[in-house]
Design an enzyme around this catalytic site. Structure first.
Site, PDB file in Angstrom:
ATOM      1  N   SER A   8       0.839  -1.198   0.000  1.00 55.30           N
ATOM      2  CA  SER A   8       0.000   0.000   0.000  1.00 55.30           C
ATOM      3  C   SER A   8       0.875   1.249   0.000  1.00 55.30           C
ATOM      4  CB  SER A   8      -0.914  -0.006   1.225  1.00 55.30           C
ATOM      5  OG  SER A   8      -1.596   1.221   1.278  1.00 55.30           O
ATOM      6  N   HIS A  33      -1.090  -1.121  -4.313  1.00 57.87           N
ATOM      7  CA  HIS A  33      -2.398  -0.749  -3.754  1.00 57.87           C
ATOM      8  C   HIS A  33      -2.422   0.762  -3.509  1.00 57.87           C
ATOM      9  CE1 HIS A  33      -6.105  -1.659  -1.500  1.00 57.87           C
ATOM     10  NE2 HIS A  33      -5.696  -0.747  -0.622  1.00 57.87           N
ATOM     11  N   ASP A  35      -4.654   3.898  -2.083  1.00 54.57           N
ATOM     12  CA  ASP A  35      -5.791   4.286  -1.240  1.00 54.57           C
ATOM     13  C   ASP A  35      -6.190   5.729  -1.507  1.00 54.57           C
ATOM     14  OD1 ASP A  35      -6.221   1.962   0.466  1.00 54.57           O
ATOM     15  OD2 ASP A  35      -4.210   2.377   1.230  1.00 54.57           O
ATOM     16  N   MET A  37      -8.726   8.660  -0.453  1.00 54.04           N
ATOM     17  CA  MET A  37      -9.639   9.034   0.647  1.00 54.04           C
ATOM     18  C   MET A  37     -10.087  10.479   0.477  1.00 54.04           C
ATOM     19  SD  MET A  37      -7.408   7.533   3.799  1.00 54.04           S
ATOM     20  CE  MET A  37      -6.686   5.901   3.761  1.00 54.04           C
ATOM     21  N   HIS A  66      -8.227   1.551  -4.421  1.00 53.51           N
ATOM     22  CA  HIS A  66      -9.238   1.356  -3.368  1.00 53.51           C
ATOM     23  C   HIS A  66      -9.832   2.725  -3.051  1.00 53.51           C
ATOM     24  CE1 HIS A  66      -9.826   0.222   1.205  1.00 53.51           C
ATOM     25  NE2 HIS A  66     -10.979   0.439   0.579  1.00 53.51           N
ATOM     26  N   MET A  68     -12.020   5.139  -1.067  1.00 56.62           N
ATOM     27  CA  MET A  68     -12.744   5.386   0.191  1.00 56.62           C
ATOM     28  C   MET A  68     -13.359   6.770   0.064  1.00 56.62           C
ATOM     29  SD  MET A  68      -9.888   3.650   2.600  1.00 56.62           S
ATOM     30  CE  MET A  68      -8.766   3.632   1.219  1.00 56.62           C
ATOM     31  N   MET A 137     -12.094  -5.207   4.813  1.00 52.96           N
ATOM     32  CA  MET A 137     -11.315  -4.292   5.647  1.00 52.96           C
ATOM     33  C   MET A 137     -11.056  -4.966   6.994  1.00 52.96           C
ATOM     34  SD  MET A 137     -10.580  -1.423   4.039  1.00 52.96           S
ATOM     35  CE  MET A 137      -9.574  -1.020   5.452  1.00 52.96           C
ATOM     36  N   ASP A 175      -7.171  -6.159   3.769  1.00 54.44           N
ATOM     37  CA  ASP A 175      -6.550  -4.841   3.816  1.00 54.44           C
ATOM     38  C   ASP A 175      -6.600  -4.259   5.229  1.00 54.44           C
ATOM     39  OD1 ASP A 175      -5.524  -2.387   3.204  1.00 54.44           O
ATOM     40  OD2 ASP A 175      -7.238  -1.703   2.016  1.00 54.44           O
TER      41      ASP A 175
HETATM   42  C1  DX5 Z   1      -6.655   1.835   5.252  1.00 51.79           C
HETATM   43  C2  DX5 Z   1      -6.177   1.490   3.880  1.00 51.79           C
HETATM   44  C3  DX5 Z   1      -5.109   0.461   3.842  1.00 51.79           C
HETATM   45  C4  DX5 Z   1      -3.818   0.866   4.534  1.00 51.79           C
HETATM   46  C5  DX5 Z   1      -3.197  -0.396   5.057  1.00 51.79           C
HETATM   47  O1  DX5 Z   1      -7.793   2.613   5.165  1.00 51.79           O
HETATM   48  O2  DX5 Z   1      -7.238   0.985   3.079  1.00 51.79           O
HETATM   49  O3  DX5 Z   1      -4.826   0.055   2.515  1.00 51.79           O
HETATM   50  O4  DX5 Z   1      -2.930   1.539   3.694  1.00 51.79           O
HETATM   51  O5  DX5 Z   1      -2.115  -0.043   5.841  1.00 51.79           O
HETATM   52  P1  DX5 Z   1      -1.485  -1.039   6.918  1.00 51.79           P
HETATM   53  O6  DX5 Z   1      -1.042  -2.255   6.184  1.00 51.79           O
HETATM   54  O7  DX5 Z   1      -0.357  -0.231   7.483  1.00 51.79           O
HETATM   55  O8  DX5 Z   1      -2.563  -1.342   7.919  1.00 51.79           O
HETATM   56 ZN    ZN Z   2      -6.722   0.059   1.067  1.00 47.82          ZN
END
Ligand code: DX5
Ligand code: ZN
Length: 220
Positions: A8, A33, A35, A37, A66, A68, A137, A175
């Site tokens: 990620s 990956h 993220d 947000m 991903h 969010m 999640m 994840d």
């Molecule tokens: C959290 C993200 C994850 C995050 C995971 O909202 O969706 O992808 O980056 O990070 P770790 O592996 O550090 O929990």
């Molecule tokens: Zn994620």
């Protein structure tokens, strides 16, 4: 264990993103990956299109995006344009999930649905055959480096049963809070894709941590 390993990028050093992506290019990472947000669906804002565009121009690996964010359907085309290979949207952020999944597939991307920790696997019963990815999640979405939620194992077992029963081809992606300690048990439970941020990027040698994740054997 030959699963798909998806580091990620949220936990990478953004002051040196080019070398972080080049390190991933040389590593055994299968996907990157990403993220995204929006500060509305989750209490954090990460990054947007210019960063995604830069990563897609710098990497050879598929980009596992991903989302969010609320109203994800507004942005499917632009995520495709900026290099997304797969697009995962949240069940909790989608009113017309069936329509959205097919819109993502029609644009040539893999379509995924993510479930928050409180959302039951049974919510996917009528859509599972249309999905390429189910992302469970294993922390509350919003931040890297959080503690893994143990109920995730039970969710993986229930999802695996549903996938088999419905002859779905969906991959199970986990994840949040993935570590070298819990990865073997996650593999044994039926995980296909392991996302890891902190475990990889906070380690002394991220490329060798990826290699370790890739080579762990499933255990009960
Ligand atoms: C959290 C993200 C994850 C995050 C995971 O909202 O969706 O992808 O980056 O990070 P770790 O592996 O550090 O929990
Ligand atoms: Zn994620």
């Amino acid at each position: 264990m030959c699963q798909i390993i998806a580091p990620s990028i949220l936990s990478a050093n953004f002051g040196n993103l080019q070398s972080e992506v080049e390190m991933l290019n040389q590593s055994q990472a299968d996907w990157i990956h990403i993220d995204v947000m929006d500060g509305v669906f989750v209490p954090n804002i990460s990054f947007g299109f210019p960063v995604l565009k830069f990563i897609s121009e710098t990497t050879t690996k598929p980009l596992d995006v991903h989302l969010m964010i609320v109203n994800p359907e507004k942005y499917f085309e632009i995520f495709r344009k900026y290099g997304a290979t797969s697009l995962t949207i949240h069940y909790e952020a989608s009113t017309h999930l069936h329509r959205s999944i097919h819109a993502i597939r029609d644009l040539g991307m893999k379509a995924g649905v993510a479930l928050n920790p409180h959302s039951n696997i049974s919510l996917l019963d009528d859509i599972i055959s249309d999905l390429d990815i189910v992302l469970i999640m294993s922390v509350n979405p919003g931040y890297g480096g959080q503690k893994f939620i143990e109920n995730t194992y039970s969710k993986i077992h229930r999802l695996k049963d549903m996938i088999i029963q419905k002859s779905s081809k969906a991959l199970i992606e986990i994840d949040g809070g993935v570590s070298l300690e819990n990865a073997p048990r996650l593999a044994e439970a039926g995980t296909d894709v392991l996302v890891a941020g902190n475990t990889i990027f906070a380690s002394e040698n991220p490329a060798s941590t990826i290699r370790l994740l890739k080579s762990l054997k499933p255990v009960k």
